[in-house]
Write an enzyme that holds these catalytic residues in place. Structure first.
Site, PDB file in Angstrom:
ATOM      1  N   ASP A 133       0.828  -1.221   0.000  1.00 54.43           N
ATOM      2  CA  ASP A 133       0.000   0.000   0.000  1.00 54.43           C
ATOM      3  C   ASP A 133       0.859   1.267   0.000  1.00 54.43           C
ATOM      4  O   ASP A 133       0.354   2.363  -0.248  1.00 54.43           O
ATOM      5  CB  ASP A 133      -0.968   0.009   1.190  1.00 54.43           C
ATOM      6  CG  ASP A 133      -0.295  -0.042   2.551  1.00 54.43           C
ATOM      7  OD1 ASP A 133       0.957  -0.137   2.606  1.00 54.43           O
ATOM      8  OD2 ASP A 133      -1.011  -0.012   3.573  1.00 54.43           O
ATOM      9  N   LYS A 162       9.001  -0.135  -5.329  1.00 55.65           N
ATOM     10  CA  LYS A 162       7.854  -1.051  -5.480  1.00 55.65           C
ATOM     11  C   LYS A 162       6.869  -0.480  -6.507  1.00 55.65           C
ATOM     12  O   LYS A 162       6.298  -1.219  -7.310  1.00 55.65           O
ATOM     13  CB  LYS A 162       7.149  -1.267  -4.130  1.00 55.65           C
ATOM     14  CG  LYS A 162       7.938  -2.048  -3.096  1.00 55.65           C
ATOM     15  CD  LYS A 162       8.218  -3.484  -3.488  1.00 55.65           C
ATOM     16  CE  LYS A 162       6.995  -4.370  -3.470  1.00 55.65           C
ATOM     17  NZ  LYS A 162       7.378  -5.805  -3.716  1.00 55.65           N
ATOM     18  N   ASN A 257       1.092   3.939  16.037  1.00 57.72           N
ATOM     19  CA  ASN A 257       2.252   3.137  16.458  1.00 57.72           C
ATOM     20  C   ASN A 257       2.348   3.039  17.980  1.00 57.72           C
ATOM     21  O   ASN A 257       2.695   1.990  18.520  1.00 57.72           O
ATOM     22  CB  ASN A 257       3.538   3.753  15.897  1.00 57.72           C
ATOM     23  CG  ASN A 257       3.577   3.660  14.383  1.00 57.72           C
ATOM     24  OD1 ASN A 257       2.940   2.795  13.796  1.00 57.72           O
ATOM     25  ND2 ASN A 257       4.337   4.549  13.750  1.00 57.72           N
TER      26      ASN A 257
HETATM   27  P1  NAD Z   1      11.374  -9.860   3.755  1.00 55.37           P
HETATM   28  O1  NAD Z   1      12.387  -8.781   3.686  1.00 55.37           O
HETATM   29  O2  NAD Z   1      11.093 -10.520   5.055  1.00 55.37           O
HETATM   30  O3  NAD Z   1      11.789 -11.041   2.721  1.00 55.37           O
HETATM   31  C1  NAD Z   1      12.258 -10.777   1.443  1.00 55.37           C
HETATM   32  C2  NAD Z   1      12.818 -12.084   0.880  1.00 55.37           C
HETATM   33  O4  NAD Z   1      13.250 -11.822  -0.468  1.00 55.37           O
HETATM   34  C3  NAD Z   1      14.043 -12.614   1.632  1.00 55.37           C
HETATM   35  O5  NAD Z   1      13.936 -13.998   1.805  1.00 55.37           O
HETATM   36  C4  NAD Z   1      15.216 -12.265   0.713  1.00 55.37           C
HETATM   37  O6  NAD Z   1      16.300 -13.158   0.842  1.00 55.37           O
HETATM   38  C5  NAD Z   1      14.561 -12.363  -0.646  1.00 55.37           C
HETATM   39  N1  NAD Z   1      15.236 -11.567  -1.670  1.00 55.37           N
HETATM   40  C6  NAD Z   1      15.668 -10.284  -1.566  1.00 55.37           C
HETATM   41  N2  NAD Z   1      16.256  -9.893  -2.716  1.00 55.37           N
HETATM   42  C7  NAD Z   1      16.166 -10.946  -3.569  1.00 55.37           C
HETATM   43  C8  NAD Z   1      16.574 -11.152  -4.915  1.00 55.37           C
HETATM   44  N3  NAD Z   1      17.203 -10.207  -5.600  1.00 55.37           N
HETATM   45  N4  NAD Z   1      16.330 -12.337  -5.491  1.00 55.37           N
HETATM   46  C9  NAD Z   1      15.689 -13.337  -4.799  1.00 55.37           C
HETATM   47  N5  NAD Z   1      15.305 -13.198  -3.510  1.00 55.37           N
HETATM   48  C10 NAD Z   1      15.531 -12.010  -2.906  1.00 55.37           C
HETATM   49  O7  NAD Z   1      10.065  -9.245   3.112  1.00 55.37           O
HETATM   50  P2  NAD Z   1       8.537  -9.511   3.489  1.00 55.37           P
HETATM   51  O8  NAD Z   1       8.143  -8.603   4.594  1.00 55.37           O
HETATM   52  O9  NAD Z   1       8.309 -10.956   3.602  1.00 55.37           O
HETATM   53  O10 NAD Z   1       7.832  -8.955   2.151  1.00 55.37           O
HETATM   54  C11 NAD Z   1       7.627  -9.821   1.029  1.00 55.37           C
HETATM   55  C12 NAD Z   1       6.983  -9.024  -0.073  1.00 55.37           C
HETATM   56  O11 NAD Z   1       5.750  -8.481   0.375  1.00 55.37           O
HETATM   57  C13 NAD Z   1       7.812  -7.832  -0.551  1.00 55.37           C
HETATM   58  O12 NAD Z   1       7.669  -7.725  -1.936  1.00 55.37           O
HETATM   59  C14 NAD Z   1       7.170  -6.638   0.140  1.00 55.37           C
HETATM   60  O13 NAD Z   1       7.335  -5.467  -0.623  1.00 55.37           O
HETATM   61  C15 NAD Z   1       5.720  -7.075   0.181  1.00 55.37           C
HETATM   62  N6  NAD Z   1       4.913  -6.530   1.285  1.00 55.37           N
HETATM   63  C16 NAD Z   1       5.354  -6.614   2.568  1.00 55.37           C
HETATM   64  C17 NAD Z   1       4.533  -6.152   3.604  1.00 55.37           C
HETATM   65  C18 NAD Z   1       4.970  -6.238   5.056  1.00 55.37           C
HETATM   66  O14 NAD Z   1       4.286  -5.686   5.924  1.00 55.37           O
HETATM   67  N7  NAD Z   1       6.054  -6.927   5.393  1.00 55.37           N
HETATM   68  C19 NAD Z   1       3.281  -5.600   3.319  1.00 55.37           C
HETATM   69  C20 NAD Z   1       2.883  -5.516   1.985  1.00 55.37           C
HETATM   70  C21 NAD Z   1       3.698  -6.008   0.981  1.00 55.37           C
HETATM   71  O1  DAU Z   2       2.478  -0.871   4.490  1.00 48.28           O
HETATM   72  C1  DAU Z   2       3.142  -2.008   4.030  1.00 48.28           C
HETATM   73  C2  DAU Z   2       4.610  -1.921   4.398  1.00 48.28           C
HETATM   74  O2  DAU Z   2       4.692  -2.146   5.792  1.00 48.28           O
HETATM   75  C3  DAU Z   2       5.468  -2.910   3.632  1.00 48.28           C
HETATM   76  O3  DAU Z   2       5.434  -2.608   2.274  1.00 48.28           O
HETATM   77  C4  DAU Z   2       6.921  -2.868   4.139  1.00 48.28           C
HETATM   78  O4  DAU Z   2       7.684  -3.881   3.505  1.00 48.28           O
HETATM   79  C5  DAU Z   2       6.910  -3.115   5.633  1.00 48.28           C
HETATM   80  O5  DAU Z   2       8.229  -2.992   6.138  1.00 48.28           O
HETATM   81  C6  DAU Z   2       5.997  -2.120   6.334  1.00 48.28           C
HETATM   82  O6  DAU Z   2       6.530  -0.777   6.236  1.00 48.28           O
HETATM   83  P1  DAU Z   2       6.491   0.233   7.487  1.00 48.28           P
HETATM   84  O7  DAU Z   2       7.542   1.253   7.319  1.00 48.28           O
HETATM   85  O8  DAU Z   2       5.106   0.708   7.743  1.00 48.28           O
HETATM   86  O9  DAU Z   2       6.855  -0.830   8.666  1.00 48.28           O
HETATM   87  P2  DAU Z   2       7.804  -0.709   9.941  1.00 48.28           P
HETATM   88  O10 DAU Z   2       7.550  -1.908  10.787  1.00 48.28           O
HETATM   89  O11 DAU Z   2       9.211  -0.380   9.583  1.00 48.28           O
HETATM   90  O12 DAU Z   2       7.197   0.562  10.686  1.00 48.28           O
HETATM   91  C7  DAU Z   2       5.834   0.590  11.095  1.00 48.28           C
HETATM   92  C8  DAU Z   2       5.590   1.951  11.726  1.00 48.28           C
HETATM   93  O13 DAU Z   2       6.323   2.013  12.962  1.00 48.28           O
HETATM   94  C9  DAU Z   2       6.086   3.114  10.901  1.00 48.28           C
HETATM   95  O14 DAU Z   2       5.199   4.210  11.064  1.00 48.28           O
HETATM   96  C10 DAU Z   2       7.451   3.447  11.479  1.00 48.28           C
HETATM   97  C11 DAU Z   2       7.276   3.084  12.944  1.00 48.28           C
HETATM   98  N1  DAU Z   2       8.482   2.593  13.652  1.00 48.28           N
HETATM   99  C12 DAU Z   2       9.203   1.605  13.064  1.00 48.28           C
HETATM  100  C13 DAU Z   2      10.330   1.100  13.686  1.00 48.28           C
HETATM  101  C14 DAU Z   2      11.155   0.013  13.027  1.00 48.28           C
HETATM  102  C15 DAU Z   2       8.824   3.114  14.883  1.00 48.28           C
HETATM  103  O15 DAU Z   2       8.138   4.002  15.424  1.00 48.28           O
HETATM  104  N2  DAU Z   2       9.927   2.607  15.512  1.00 48.28           N
HETATM  105  C16 DAU Z   2      10.711   1.636  14.948  1.00 48.28           C
HETATM  106  O16 DAU Z   2      11.733   1.239  15.556  1.00 48.28           O
END
Ligand code: NAD
Ligand code: DAU
Length: 356
Positions: A133, A162, A257
């Site tokens: 998002d 992204k 948060n």
């Molecule tokens: P993550 O960082 O935990 O995992 C990413 C994985 O991709 C790892 O296993 C890493 O080794 C692999 N990777 C990185 N670069 C690579 C490459 N060049 N080739 C092959 N593998 C590679 O990420 P996540 O939180 O599991 O997110 C997964 C997907 O979902 C991402 O595309 C992210 O943008 C999307 N996403 C994440 C969230 C979230 O809240 N975590 C929310 C919405 C969308």
């Molecule tokens: O919205 C989807 C996204 O959510 C994904 O696309 C990303 O891969 C994922 O990392 C996540 O992004 P955020 O930046 O929202 O997530 P994060 O956990 O880093 O932070 C969540 C919120 O908390 C953000 O407002 C920043 C705040 N934060 C984060 C950290 C790590 C803090 O206040 N303290 C912290 O130490």
């Protein structure tokens, strides 16, 4: 057989666990094993004959082409990405390389592979791109939630990379007819999340008696979704989503948060009281804000709900409790991630860094 990229990360590993539990088809996990990739996340399925791992980079056209030709997957689900906003601020290069160039090269390999298919194999093939998002930018307090037609306005190098990958996927569908789908999901939380992200960071720091860092005033809002619910949506969109469409996925759970940190502290006070009786909330510390910090995300998920009948199973309260319990029950996972020992997992188990 489906091919999952980035399956050793947080969401990808949850997706593979869910897939192997609910579906009969096998999975090839194609992952570069960056710092975020942990084969230990999939320890319990390593012996499943339907599961195989290949270490590789989605930007490696030759290798992805070979893997596609050898395994002939009926779908590719692209989770591979650099995913942490703070890292993208300190070093954007890897984000451009993997999220944009890597997705482009993967699309090229998939386009050639799909072009080589005929008949039913060709018509049933799907490429599903997992996005975020964050491509839509930041909402004001009264603004309507993001929907599929919201304009793109990414604010961090991560979000921009992204957004770029989403545009490439769209273009490959429109120009070449590639049967692609894109999902844009809100913040996930749950088992196996690397402790650089807010929820696992707060849990692990609290357990270690360390400060719980909250950026700025702590009033930034995220829309939280339990990872199992995200994975269920991806499965349904892969199987029944309309080709060429994008689907927003969210938990309808907007929280500041500071409220998230306090909720974790309350659960820990109950499940693992501090040895000296201290309330975990006393560890909350406000620190400098993230540059360009988006104020609010919120998702309108009505399209996936009405078209495919998907709905999250977990509320934020039930999902958060499950998540805290998972971290309490998995001290070995925490220790291996905290020490960096998980990076030696392949060497320890196979004595090499190649696919099995
Ligand atoms: P993550 O960082 O935990 O995992 C990413 C994985 O991709 C790892 O296993 C890493 O080794 C692999 N990777 C990185 N670069 C690579 C490459 N060049 N080739 C092959 N593998 C590679 O990420 P996540 O939180 O599991 O997110 C997964 C997907 O979902 C991402 O595309 C992210 O943008 C999307 N996403 C994440 C969230 C979230 O809240 N975590 C929310 C919405 C969308
Ligand atoms: O919205 C989807 C996204 O959510 C994904 O696309 C990303 O891969 C994922 O990392 C996540 O992004 P955020 O930046 O929202 O997530 P994060 O956990 O880093 O932070 C969540 C919120 O908390 C953000 O407002 C920043 C705040 N934060 C984060 C950290 C790590 C803090 O206040 N303290 C912290 O130490």
């Amino acid at each position: 057989m489906i091919l999952v990229t980035g399956g050793a990360g947080f969401i990808g590993s949850n997706f593979i666990h869910g897939w192997l539990a609910d579906r009969t088809a096998g999975v090839i996990n194609f992952d570069k094993l960056t710092y975020a990739g942990n084969r230990g996340n999939l320890r319990s399925v390593e012996a499943d004959p339907r599961y195989a791992f290949v270490q590789g980079d989605i930007g490696d056209f030759e290798l992805t082409s070979r893997v596609l030709a050898a395994h002939k997957p009926s779908a590719v689900v692209n989770f591979a990405a650099e995913s942490h906003v703070d890292r993208s601020i300190h070093g954007p290069e890897d984000f451009i390389q993997t999220n944009m160039v890597g997705t482009f090269r993967l699309l090229e390999a998939v386009r050639a592979y799909w072009g080589s298919l005929a008949g039913e194999e060709r018509s049933r093939f799907r490429f599903l791109h997992v996005s975020t998002d964050e491509v839509y930018g930041s909402l004001g307090p009264q603004e309507a939630e993001f929907h599929e037609k919201s304009p793109y306005a990414p604010n961090s190098p991560y979000a921009a990379s992204k957004a770029g990958s989403d545009h490439l996927v769209r273009a490959y569908h429109r120009t070449y007819g590639l049967p692609a789908l894109t999902t844009n999901c809100s913040n996930n939380y749950g088992p196996y999340q690397f402790p650089e992200k807010l929820i696992p960071l707060v849990i692990l720091n609290a357990l270690a008696g360390k400060p719980l860092p909250i950026y700025g005033d702590g009033l930034n809002i995220r829309d939280w979704l339990y990872v199992g619910d995200h994975c269920a949506a991806v499965r349904q969109i892969l199987e029944r989503g309309r080709i060429g469409e994008t689907y927003n996925i969210g938990g309808n759970s907007e929280r500041t948060n500071i409220d998230v940190a306090r909720a974790i502290c309350r659960i820990l006070d109950e499940l693992r009281p501090h040895p000296r009786g201290q309330a975990y909330q006393s560890l909350i510390t406000h620190v400098s804000d993230r540059p360009g910090h988006d104020r609010r995300y919120a998702i309108d998920a009505s399209k996936v709900e009405t078209e495919l009948g998907w709905k999250p199973v977990e509320t934020f309260e039930s999902g958060l409790r499950k998540t805290v319990q998972w971290y309490l029950q998995n001290p070995e996972w925490i220790a291996s991630v905290s020490s960096g020992d998980y990076r030696n997992w392949l060497d320890k188990n196979y004595g090499q860094r190649e696919s099995r």
